[in-house]
Design an enzyme around this catalytic site. Structure first.
Site, PDB file in Angstrom:
ATOM      1  N   GLN A  72       0.867  -1.181   0.000  1.00 18.18           N
ATOM      2  CA  GLN A  72       0.000   0.000   0.000  1.00 18.18           C
ATOM      3  C   GLN A  72       0.902   1.229   0.000  1.00 18.18           C
ATOM      4  O   GLN A  72       1.353   1.694   1.050  1.00 18.18           O
ATOM      5  CB  GLN A  72      -0.916  -0.022   1.220  1.00 18.18           C
ATOM      6  CG  GLN A  72      -1.755  -1.294   1.340  1.00 18.18           C
ATOM      7  CD  GLN A  72      -2.821  -1.392   0.261  1.00 18.18           C
ATOM      8  OE1 GLN A  72      -3.718  -0.555   0.174  1.00 18.18           O
ATOM      9  NE2 GLN A  72      -2.737  -2.428  -0.561  1.00 18.18           N
ATOM     10  N   ARG A  74      -4.528   4.002   4.247  1.00 17.26           N
ATOM     11  CA  ARG A  74      -3.740   4.652   3.211  1.00 17.26           C
ATOM     12  C   ARG A  74      -4.103   4.086   1.843  1.00 17.26           C
ATOM     13  O   ARG A  74      -4.627   2.973   1.720  1.00 17.26           O
ATOM     14  CB  ARG A  74      -2.251   4.484   3.476  1.00 17.26           C
ATOM     15  CG  ARG A  74      -1.747   3.055   3.354  1.00 17.26           C
ATOM     16  CD  ARG A  74      -0.301   2.891   3.862  1.00 17.26           C
ATOM     17  NE  ARG A  74       0.568   3.951   3.420  1.00 17.26           N
ATOM     18  CZ  ARG A  74       0.941   4.984   4.205  1.00 17.26           C
ATOM     19  NH1 ARG A  74       0.507   5.058   5.454  1.00 17.26           N
ATOM     20  NH2 ARG A  74       1.732   5.911   3.735  1.00 17.26           N
ATOM     21  N   ALA A 104     -11.862   2.802   3.773  1.00 15.38           N
ATOM     22  CA  ALA A 104     -10.884   1.906   3.160  1.00 15.38           C
ATOM     23  C   ALA A 104      -9.970   2.649   2.187  1.00 15.38           C
ATOM     24  O   ALA A 104     -10.137   3.844   1.922  1.00 15.38           O
ATOM     25  CB  ALA A 104     -11.605   0.765   2.454  1.00 15.38           C
ATOM     26  N   HIS A 105      -9.010   1.909   1.631  1.00 18.37           N
ATOM     27  CA  HIS A 105      -7.993   2.539   0.781  1.00 18.37           C
ATOM     28  C   HIS A 105      -8.595   3.132  -0.494  1.00 18.37           C
ATOM     29  O   HIS A 105      -9.528   2.607  -1.074  1.00 18.37           O
ATOM     30  CB  HIS A 105      -6.858   1.571   0.452  1.00 18.37           C
ATOM     31  CG  HIS A 105      -7.269   0.307  -0.233  1.00 18.37           C
ATOM     32  ND1 HIS A 105      -6.406  -0.738  -0.428  1.00 18.37           N
ATOM     33  CD2 HIS A 105      -8.447  -0.104  -0.770  1.00 18.37           C
ATOM     34  CE1 HIS A 105      -7.022  -1.713  -1.065  1.00 18.37           C
ATOM     35  NE2 HIS A 105      -8.259  -1.359  -1.275  1.00 18.37           N
ATOM     36  N   ASN A 106      -8.019   4.285  -0.858  1.00 16.99           N
ATOM     37  CA  ASN A 106      -8.361   5.007  -2.088  1.00 16.99           C
ATOM     38  C   ASN A 106      -9.747   5.639  -2.088  1.00 16.99           C
ATOM     39  O   ASN A 106     -10.194   6.150  -3.118  1.00 16.99           O
ATOM     40  CB  ASN A 106      -8.226   4.105  -3.323  1.00 16.99           C
ATOM     41  CG  ASN A 106      -6.813   3.607  -3.512  1.00 16.99           C
ATOM     42  OD1 ASN A 106      -6.527   2.449  -3.246  1.00 16.99           O
ATOM     43  ND2 ASN A 106      -5.920   4.479  -3.935  1.00 16.99           N
TER      44      ASN A 106
END
Length: 351
Positions: free
Chosen positions: A198, A218, A239-241
């Site tokens: 990540q 991240r 969550a990511h993004n």
């Protein structure tokens, strides 16, 4: 901490119409039902008007239309609830920190800490981090490498920022929050999960508030982004993004799956869940416990699930729900039968 402020000073601060003694001392805030001498209260909803007659409040924030018949001191404002929010900060008992670094804090040699910042006991600030003026970092906070906290930020004790987390100005983060943890990224290789690195970070705008034990992962490649003025309650997972637009608010226990995009000025009530890789447009309100499984392209209010019922009624409804497929098939057969009969009747009439 004891605060005293004159009623006239509050009126001037709010731009309110003062009705009563401008020199009256105000020492706190309370509800109409619980207020005592020295405390100011407010009437924001009609159902609480019944407490106005007997309230012991020193003064009340009222709309002009609600002031008729009330003989006590009052500040007349267009929005009493907003006025209450604005003056509440005068009476906030939260301790004020002093500039300086606690002797037990551990700060990397190349970290930049403004002299006007306050660094609490046992805080850790890693290499390349930058802390701006008037930032408060509570005890036992961890600020990872290359992370940045903008001017006026306030971190409660035990906040964790992993590496490469960039925070704007006047951001408030409550205890237990974790920003920049690794996103949930794996690919299945013949039954074995292989991890994605990540390599993105987290970016927060100005005036963001983050509640207790909320997690913002991240990004896998680019940063997870939280816009200006976003308000996140306790125990939320981002969550990511994920991207969240300016001035969107979320209540407790919301879960946002990876790469979802949420627009500006949205409201997500408690327990809402979003699947990943969908877009929510600006101006959307999603009611509590709703499961969002596809993109929303029009502003408005959205819900899913069934509302509360007495248990006996709910069980009947649940039993009927299991029969819906069978009922739909039977209905289709009936529609075809009716159509056949109708067509036959029409042919007879034509003949």
């Amino acid at each position: 901490m004891s605060i005293t402020i004159k009623l006239g000073q509050l009126a001037e601060f709010l731009g309110a119409t003062l009705r009563g003694d401008k020199d009256k001392d105000i020492t706190g805030l309370a509800t109409l039902e619980e207020a005592g001498p020295g405390q100011i209260s407010f009437l924001a909803k009609p159902q609480y008007r019944k407490y106005l007659v007997d309230t012991q409040a020193a003064a009340v924030l009222l709309k002009p239309a609600d002031a008729d018949g009330y003989t006590g001191d009052a500040l007349l404002v267009p929005d009493p609830y907003l006025a209450y929010a604005r003056i509440s900060h005068f009476f906030d008992p939260k301790p004020k920190s002093s500039a300086g670094v606690h002797p037990t804090a551990v700060i990397a040699e190349d970290a930049q800490v403004d002299p006007a910042a306050s660094i609490g006991a046992f805080a850790v600030i890693e290499s390349g981090a930058r802390i701006a003026a008037n930032v408060t970092i509570g005890a036992h906070c961890f600020i990872g490498a290359r992370s940045e906290i903008g001017e006026g930020g306030w971190l409660a004790p035990r906040v964790t920022l992993y590496h490469d987390v960039r925070i704007g100005k006047r951001v408030v983060i409550q205890s237990g929050a974790v920003l920049g943890g690794e996103g949930f990224g794996f690919v299945n290789d013949k039954g074995v999960w292989q991890k994605f690195a990540q390599i993105g970070g987290v970016t927060l705008g100005d005036d963001v508030e983050i509640g207790v034990n909320t997690a913002i992962d991240r990004g896998a490649l680019s940063d997870t982004r939280i816009g200006n003025g976003v308000k996140l309650d306790n125990q939320i997972h981002i969550a990511h993004n994920v991207q969240i637009g300016d001035h969107t608010a979320m209540a407790a226990c919301v879960g946002i799956s990876g790469s979802a995009k949420i627009g500006k000025h949205c409201m997500l009530a408690g327990g809402v869940g979003l699947v990943g890789h969908i877009d929510i447009c600006d101006g959307v309100y999603i009611t509590g416990m709703t499961m969002v499984t596809h993109s929303i392209t029009e502003p408005g209010s959205y819900s899913s699930g069934t509302a509360m019922q007495p248990s006996a009624e709910w069980r009947k409804s649940a039993a009927r729900l299991r029969k819906i497929d069978d009922m739909a098939r039977r209905l289709q057969k009936l529609e075809k039968a009716v159509e056949t009969v109708t067509c036959a009747d029409n042919r007879s009439s034509d003949g």
